[in-house]
Design a protein around this motif. Structure first.
Motif, PDB file in Angstrom:
ATOM      1  N   MET A 272      27.127  32.568  39.926  1.00  0.00           N
ATOM      2  CA  MET A 272      28.167  33.454  40.454  1.00  0.00           C
ATOM      3  C   MET A 272      27.518  34.662  41.135  1.00  0.00           C
ATOM      4  N   ASP A 273      28.080  35.049  42.265  1.00  0.00           N
ATOM      5  CA  ASP A 273      27.543  36.163  43.031  1.00  0.00           C
ATOM      6  C   ASP A 273      28.063  37.469  42.436  1.00  0.00           C
ATOM      7  N   GLY A 274      27.220  38.113  41.620  1.00  0.00           N
ATOM      8  CA  GLY A 274      27.632  39.336  40.956  1.00  0.00           C
ATOM      9  C   GLY A 274      27.899  40.472  41.920  1.00  0.00           C
TER      10      GLY A 274
ATOM     11  N   THR B 104      31.250  39.992  43.584  1.00  0.00           N
ATOM     12  CA  THR B 104      32.319  40.333  42.636  1.00  0.00           C
ATOM     13  C   THR B 104      32.487  41.846  42.532  1.00  0.00           C
TER      14      THR B 104
ATOM     15  N   THR C  69      34.106  43.168  45.658  1.00  0.00           N
ATOM     16  CA  THR C  69      35.528  42.851  45.681  1.00  0.00           C
ATOM     17  C   THR C  69      36.315  43.863  44.857  1.00  0.00           C
ATOM     18  N   ALA C  70      35.765  44.260  43.710  1.00  0.00           N
ATOM     19  CA  ALA C  70      36.440  45.256  42.878  1.00  0.00           C
ATOM     20  C   ALA C  70      36.488  46.613  43.577  1.00  0.00           C
TER      21      ALA C  70
END
Length: 230
Positions: A1-3, A6, A9-10
């Protein structure tokens, strides 16, 4: 998963949903009609597309590096927000006791004028905003925000992993921001329209119009003050 994606995005969600000039313009126009609100929302998203595209292309760096150019954009943006705010305040405080916005029905929610005799302003409903005008207002309210180029220019590079090509990554990040705007602002417009019966009550409508007008006026005044005091 691309931390990092993410996390971005937040951060982007917080930026897009934070109440400001974009939010105020969408709410104000959505009170006029569903179509006007949604068109304004798409205009805001279009403004964000311009800002993110400039950041990706590196042109935002030129705007930031040339104080005169940045100041000119700031003056335009501040002046336009003051104009929108003044119009809203005039509409709120110089209307009769009737609703500030004509009550819309299923027939006129698409921007068609209400039937003659609809109770608003003593039987003369305010002319609804057209789609093109609403789209333009949303676009200009966002595109003339001089803080956006600085924000995106400083933010996007923070989420490009080391060793990864910058262009594809920044394009992806820009797409995330625009996609969020395309979801959030139309949702706000539809919610305002959904609550329209209550929001268009005379006192509520005037209070909401005055609030959005005051917010736009303050934001415009702040931008102009920064130019004068710089």
């Amino acid at each position: 998963m691309d931390g990092q994606l993410t996390a971005f995005t937040a951060v982007a969600a917080g930026m897009v949903t934070m109440p400001g000039a974009d939010f105020a313009v969408v709410v104000r126009n959505a009170l006029d009609s569903r179509r006007a609100g949604v068109a304004t929302a798409f205009g805001v998203a279009g403004g964000l597309l311009v800002h993110t595209a400039l950041a990706v292309a590196g042109l935002a760096a030129v705007l930031v590096a040339v104080p005169a150019l940045f100041g000119a954009v700031q003056l335009l943006g501040g002046g336009y927000l003051l104009y929108l705010g003044a119009r809203a305040l005039i509409g709120a405080f110089h209307r009769p006791a009737a609703p500030s916005y004509a009550a819309t029905s299923d027939a006129d929610a698409d921007g068609t004028p209400a039937a003659e005799g609809t109770p608003a302003d003593a039987g003369q409903p305010a002319a609804p905003l057209g789609t093109a005008r609403s789209l333009r207002q949303g676009f200009l309210a966002n595109a003339l925000n001089p803080k956006a180029p600085v924000l995106f220019l400083s933010l996007l590079p923070q989420f490009v992993p080391a060793g990864q090509p910058a262009l594809p990554r920044t394009l992806l990040l820009a797409a995330v921001v625009v996609a969020m705007a395309l979801v959030w602002f139309p949702a706000v417009a539809l919610l305002v329209d959904r609550l329209g019966t209550w929001l268009r009550r005379p006192r509520v409508a005037r209070a909401l119009q005055a609030t959005t007008g005051a917010l736009l006026t303050v934001l415009g005044g702040v931008l102009l003050a920064e130019v004068v005091l710089a």
